[in-house]
Design a protein around this motif. Structure first.
Motif, mmCIF file in Angstrom:
data_model
loop_
_atom_site.group_PDB
_atom_site.id
_atom_site.type_symbol
_atom_site.label_atom_id
_atom_site.label_comp_id
_atom_site.label_asym_id
_atom_site.label_seq_id
_atom_site.Cartn_x
_atom_site.Cartn_y
_atom_site.Cartn_z
ATOM 1 N N PRO A 1 -19.900 -4.889 -15.844
ATOM 2 C CA PRO A 1 -21.024 -5.400 -15.548
ATOM 3 C C PRO A 1 -22.005 -5.929 -16.535
ATOM 4 O O PRO A 1 -21.777 -5.559 -17.711
ATOM 5 C CB PRO A 1 -21.672 -3.865 -15.144
ATOM 6 C CG PRO A 1 -20.289 -3.197 -14.825
ATOM 7 C CD PRO A 1 -19.346 -3.856 -15.712
ATOM 8 N N GLN A 2 -23.082 -6.634 -16.555
ATOM 9 C CA GLN A 2 -23.765 -7.012 -17.398
ATOM 10 C C GLN A 2 -25.212 -6.546 -17.476
ATOM 11 O O GLN A 2 -26.035 -6.635 -18.527
ATOM 12 C CB GLN A 2 -23.980 -8.861 -17.242
ATOM 13 C CG GLN A 2 -22.742 -9.351 -17.179
ATOM 14 C CD GLN A 2 -21.899 -9.490 -18.472
ATOM 15 O OE1 GLN A 2 -22.557 -9.913 -19.418
ATOM 16 N NE2 GLN A 2 -20.815 -9.084 -18.426
ATOM 17 N N SER A 3 -25.662 -5.699 -16.689
ATOM 18 C CA SER A 3 -26.812 -5.011 -16.636
ATOM 19 C C SER A 3 -26.609 -3.536 -16.106
ATOM 20 O O SER A 3 -25.758 -3.386 -15.202
ATOM 21 C CB SER A 3 -27.752 -5.807 -15.720
ATOM 22 O OG SER A 3 -29.065 -5.057 -15.249
ATOM 23 N N ASN A 4 -27.558 -2.553 -16.340
ATOM 24 C CA ASN A 4 -27.629 -1.220 -15.959
ATOM 25 C C ASN A 4 -28.867 -1.088 -15.032
ATOM 26 O O ASN A 4 -29.449 -0.026 -14.794
ATOM 27 C CB ASN A 4 -27.559 -0.265 -16.844
ATOM 28 C CG ASN A 4 -28.660 -0.254 -17.985
ATOM 29 O OD1 ASN A 4 -29.600 -1.137 -17.790
ATOM 30 N ND2 ASN A 4 -28.719 0.510 -18.700
ATOM 31 N N PHE A 5 -29.553 -2.194 -14.479
ATOM 32 C CA PHE A 5 -30.547 -2.219 -13.747
ATOM 33 C C PHE A 5 -30.454 -1.664 -12.464
ATOM 34 O O PHE A 5 -29.382 -2.154 -11.796
ATOM 35 C CB PHE A 5 -31.227 -3.608 -13.628
ATOM 36 C CG PHE A 5 -32.457 -3.704 -12.830
ATOM 37 C CD1 PHE A 5 -33.652 -3.270 -13.690
ATOM 38 C CD2 PHE A 5 -32.579 -4.074 -11.769
ATOM 39 C CE1 PHE A 5 -35.067 -3.301 -13.107
ATOM 40 C CE2 PHE A 5 -34.065 -4.169 -10.975
ATOM 41 C CZ PHE A 5 -35.080 -3.808 -11.814
ATOM 42 N N GLN A 6 -31.246 -0.818 -11.826
ATOM 43 C CA GLN A 6 -30.906 -0.131 -10.665
ATOM 44 C C GLN A 6 -31.265 -1.023 -9.459
ATOM 45 O O GLN A 6 -32.216 -1.569 -9.381
ATOM 46 C CB GLN A 6 -31.685 1.022 -10.354
ATOM 47 C CG GLN A 6 -31.298 2.290 -11.562
ATOM 48 C CD GLN A 6 -31.661 3.844 -11.215
ATOM 49 O OE1 GLN A 6 -32.782 3.681 -10.377
ATOM 50 N NE2 GLN A 6 -31.133 4.865 -11.576
ATOM 51 N N LEU A 7 -30.374 -1.029 -8.565
ATOM 52 C CA LEU A 7 -30.654 -1.837 -7.113
ATOM 53 C C LEU A 7 -31.996 -1.175 -6.596
ATOM 54 O O LEU A 7 -32.477 -2.165 -6.040
ATOM 55 C CB LEU A 7 -29.285 -1.480 -6.555
ATOM 56 C CG LEU A 7 -29.237 -2.391 -4.977
ATOM 57 C CD1 LEU A 7 -29.797 -3.894 -5.150
ATOM 58 C CD2 LEU A 7 -28.237 -2.172 -4.090
ATOM 59 N N ALA A 8 -32.171 -0.002 -6.499
ATOM 60 C CA ALA A 8 -33.337 0.438 -5.809
ATOM 61 C C ALA A 8 -34.540 0.037 -6.405
ATOM 62 O O ALA A 8 -35.416 -0.163 -5.681
ATOM 63 C CB ALA A 8 -33.249 2.051 -5.789
ATOM 64 N N LEU A 9 -34.625 -0.399 -7.746
ATOM 65 C CA LEU A 9 -35.981 -0.881 -8.241
ATOM 66 C C LEU A 9 -36.133 -2.282 -8.055
ATOM 67 O O LEU A 9 -37.315 -2.471 -7.615
ATOM 68 C CB LEU A 9 -35.704 -0.636 -9.974
ATOM 69 C CG LEU A 9 -35.590 0.736 -10.362
ATOM 70 C CD1 LEU A 9 -35.793 0.734 -11.948
ATOM 71 C CD2 LEU A 9 -36.895 1.495 -10.015
ATOM 72 N N MET A 10 -34.823 -2.965 -7.549
ATOM 73 C CA MET A 10 -35.364 -4.293 -7.277
ATOM 74 C C MET A 10 -35.672 -4.182 -5.488
ATOM 75 O O MET A 10 -36.732 -5.141 -5.514
ATOM 76 C CB MET A 10 -33.949 -4.969 -7.403
ATOM 77 C CG MET A 10 -34.135 -6.498 -6.769
ATOM 78 S SD MET A 10 -35.406 -7.563 -7.998
ATOM 79 C CE MET A 10 -34.220 -7.773 -9.616
ATOM 80 N N VAL A 11 -35.049 -3.550 -4.869
ATOM 81 C CA VAL A 11 -35.507 -3.045 -3.624
ATOM 82 C C VAL A 11 -37.098 -2.991 -3.632
ATOM 83 O O VAL A 11 -37.736 -3.474 -2.763
ATOM 84 C CB VAL A 11 -34.658 -2.350 -2.867
ATOM 85 C CG1 VAL A 11 -35.343 -1.865 -1.447
ATOM 86 C CG2 VAL A 11 -33.316 -2.667 -2.717
ATOM 87 N N LYS A 12 -37.510 -1.958 -4.388
ATOM 88 C CA LYS A 12 -38.878 -1.652 -4.661
ATOM 89 C C LYS A 12 -39.773 -2.705 -4.864
ATOM 90 O O LYS A 12 -40.665 -3.095 -3.951
ATOM 91 C CB LYS A 12 -39.014 -0.612 -5.676
ATOM 92 C CG LYS A 12 -40.530 -0.375 -6.007
ATOM 93 C CD LYS A 12 -40.858 0.188 -7.545
ATOM 94 C CE LYS A 12 -40.794 -1.198 -8.329
ATOM 95 N NZ LYS A 12 -41.179 -1.036 -9.674
ATOM 96 N N ASP A 13 -39.310 -3.784 -5.747
ATOM 97 C CA ASP A 13 -40.218 -4.868 -5.900
ATOM 98 C C ASP A 13 -40.024 -5.708 -4.837
ATOM 99 O O ASP A 13 -41.352 -6.556 -4.501
ATOM 100 C CB ASP A 13 -39.646 -5.545 -6.978
ATOM 101 C CG ASP A 13 -39.921 -4.858 -8.349
ATOM 102 O OD1 ASP A 13 -40.824 -3.887 -8.350
ATOM 103 O OD2 ASP A 13 -39.224 -5.474 -9.679
ATOM 104 N N LEU A 14 -39.023 -6.071 -3.988
ATOM 105 C CA LEU A 14 -39.034 -6.804 -3.025
ATOM 106 C C LEU A 14 -39.743 -6.503 -1.815
ATOM 107 O O LEU A 14 -40.466 -6.913 -0.946
ATOM 108 C CB LEU A 14 -37.476 -6.966 -2.565
ATOM 109 C CG LEU A 14 -36.573 -7.825 -3.525
ATOM 110 C CD1 LEU A 14 -34.949 -7.617 -2.943
ATOM 111 C CD2 LEU A 14 -37.068 -9.252 -3.637
#
Length: 604
Positions: free
Chosen positions: A536-549
């Motif tokens: 993995p290259q990032s520990n960014f949470q998928l849920a946070l990206m969904v929030k922004d979308l």
């Protein structure tokens, strides 16, 4: 070596000119003026493909479609009867891999080699010798073709030993380019309709995760009032159609690419066969009811009225991102801190920060309060909840919200604080915690001029990469634009990469070529890094990206922007988040795409 070239359109003519510099060249095209133009430069004109074949040891073709290539080889007065045993045919068309492979088998039976060497470049790039050539075919045929191809460009990539693999990679590259292009345009149109200037969005996108060849080339061209491409819309639609059919044949779902195909088809049906790719800008503008160019960013802030060095500063929210930003601030000044998790507050106290057990205590001690929390709702609760910040903030205080938040709620918060004599600015960041710690993260800033003037030097203590975005809420909008475009680029890249892997293309080959091609995006680069390294290259949470979308989708509804591609991508990311569960990282999207493409157990 005697070379023949068939297909003297804009691209083919430049490819032929590169060969003419070092080879005896014979040319043919259905359009006599094209032949005459090259003949005036020293090429020999042929009356038909048969005559060209009789004069040539190597024949190259650059035609619109595989059906045109077949006609040029096997049709009346075609190449076939003039091709002697050992002749090499190089197909530079953006064709259909399976059809090219079939033609290679037919020619092989007559002792003639055929390989593909698709071109990724516009005519002016070919002219400068910078074209990327994606070649595939048997070893002996490729080695014979190599010096011919290198006369066109030094950038020759062997994509495999199966004829058609170069075209397959070119096709997938073009599909990624198309998806990133239309996705970028529709989301930027939403940002413009929401009131953000195009130059502001362009600057942020090219510093952040939304960076792709459209943000690099097309958006600046729109700002300058010039075209960035001269490519037929019908040909781009043809390339995307072929990618869709490629996925259908492999059983690989490509919903975003299918939607992009539909939008291109609408564009062509609306504008007619003579339309250029550039004309899709107008189609997107019409759909959104806004012009992309223009918009006032607002001037740089006035000088701060207060002595910033004498201000007392606090930070609320010490998670992965907020904690990294706070640590940067601590390098330049004393910092008051609070986090809902007492252990986080104690950890910062051990590093020299001034701890506060409650929000009210921190607010009473500070002139400026930074906030970085998961959502704008959490920011609202921290400000106006029981024993929240707002009740203890003094008139004249400034709140700097670094949350990736909701611009609509942020503007309500700003109005409520203004009534109390407190200023609010939104200042989200674009990057990862590591870049925040390193001081290289991009920071966006929007709000009243005087408050921005005070916030500016404090934010520059975190990172010098600061972009002013105008009125309150605009920085949050630009952040949503960036993250939404980044997600679109990721989604279309996943689809095309899965199709490539399923078809037998090597990941390392795709990585080498695609990072330098028109399908490039920051998201693609990260995905390829994971595929190649397995890490993995990032520990960014998928849920946070969904929030922004979701926030971007709601903003599109509010301002009347269609967001067709963005909403399709949002649905895909929501489904993946539901499948992987709470705590899933963004990189787990790769496992979801592998599973739905029947590649779950296949190593990169």
């Amino acid at each position: 070596m005697k070379i023949g070239y068939i297909g003297l359109g804009a691209l083919g003519s430049e490819l032929a000119r590169r060969l003419l510099r070092s080879h005896d060249l014979t040319v043919w095209d259905l359009h006599a003026p094209a032949i005459q133009s090259l003949a005036q430069e020293g090429a020999h004109g042929a009356r038909n493909a048969l005559e060209l074949a009789q004069r040539s040891e190597v024949v190259l073709l650059c035609l619109p479609r595989s059906s045109d290539v077949r006609q040029a080889i096997f049709g009346a007065d075609g190449l076939l009867e003039g091709l002697g045993p050992g002749t090499l045919v190089i197909d530079q068309s953006s064709g259909i891999p399976s059809e090219t492979a079939a033609m290679a088998r037919e020619l092989e039976a007559r002792g003639v080699w055929l390989i593909d060497a698709a071109v990724s470049a516009s005519p002016h790039v070919v002219r400068e010798g910078r074209a990327m050539l994606m070649a595939a075919g048997p070893d002996a045929a490729f080695e014979r073709a190599r010096p011919v191809l290198q006369a066109i460009s030094e950038h020759v990539f062997r994509c495999g030993n199966r004829v058609g693999e170069g075209q397959a990679l070119k096709m997938l590259n073009n599909a990624m380019n198309a998806g990133c292009r239309l996705g970028t345009l529709e989301v930027v149109a939403m940002g413009r309709k929401a009131g953000v200037a195009l130059d502001c969005m362009t600057e942020v996108l090219n510093r952040g995760g939304g960076r792709n060849l459209t943000t690099v080339n097309m958006l600046p061209a729109i700002l300058q009032g010039r075209a960035s491409t001269n490519f037929a819309l019908a040909l781009m639609l043809k390339d995307v159609n072929q990618a869709v059919e490629f996925g259908l044949g492999l059983g690989v779902p490509m919903p975003v690419t299918n939607l992009v195909r539909s939008l291109f088809q609408i564009g062509l049906n609306t504008l007619g066969e003579g339309a250029r790719l550039e004309d899709m800008i107008g189609v997107i503008e019409s759909m959104a009811g806004v012009r992309l160019a223009g918009g006032e960013r607002g001037g740089e802030p006035v000088a701060a009225s207060a002595d910033v060095d004498r201000l007392t500063v606090g930070y609320v929210g010490l998670g992965a991102m907020g904690g990294s930003l706070a640590r940067r601030l601590m390098q330049s000044r004393p910092l008051h801190v609070h986090d809902a998790r007492p252990e986080q507050t104690r950890q910062f106290a051990a590093q020299g920060a001034i701890p506060h057990a409650g929000l009210a205590s921190l607010a009473a001690a500070c002139d400026v309060v930074f906030i970085c929390l998961p959502t704008s709702e959490a920011v609202h609760d921290a400000l106006f909840g029981v024993e929240g910040l707002a009740a203890s903030l003094r008139p004249g205080a400034v709140v700097i919200d670094q949350t990736s938040g909701d611009p609509v709620l942020s503007r309500r918060i700003a109005r409520a604080l203004h009534a109390k004599g407190v200023a609010y600015v939104d200042a989200p960041v674009s990057g990862v915690p590591q870049s925040a710690l390193a001081g290289s993260i991009a920071i966006l800033l929007a709000g009243p001029a005087e408050a921005c003037a005070l916030a500016d030097p404090l934010l520059r203590a975190i990172s010098p990469h600061l972009v002013h975005c105008g009125e309150v809420g605009n920085a949050h909008i630009v952040k949503l634009v960036n993250n939404t475009i980044a997600s679109i680029c990721r989604a279309v890249s996943y689809e095309c990469l899965m199709a490539g892997i399923r078809s037998g293309l090597r990941v390392d080959t795709m990585a080498q070529v695609l990072k330098q091609s028109s399908g490039y995006s920051a998201g693609l680069e990260k995905i390829l890094s994971v595929l190649v390294s397995g890490q993995p290259q990032s520990n960014f949470q998928l849920a946070l990206m969904v929030k922004d979308l979701r926030l971007a989708a709601r903003l599109g509804i509010e301002c009347g922007a269609p967001m067709a591609i963005a909403n399709s991508v949002r649905s895909l990311f929501e489904a993946a988040s539901n499948i992987r569960g709470p705590g899933a990282g963004i990189e787990e999207m790769l496992d979801v795409y592998k599973a739905q493409s029947a590649l779950a157990n296949q190593a990169a």
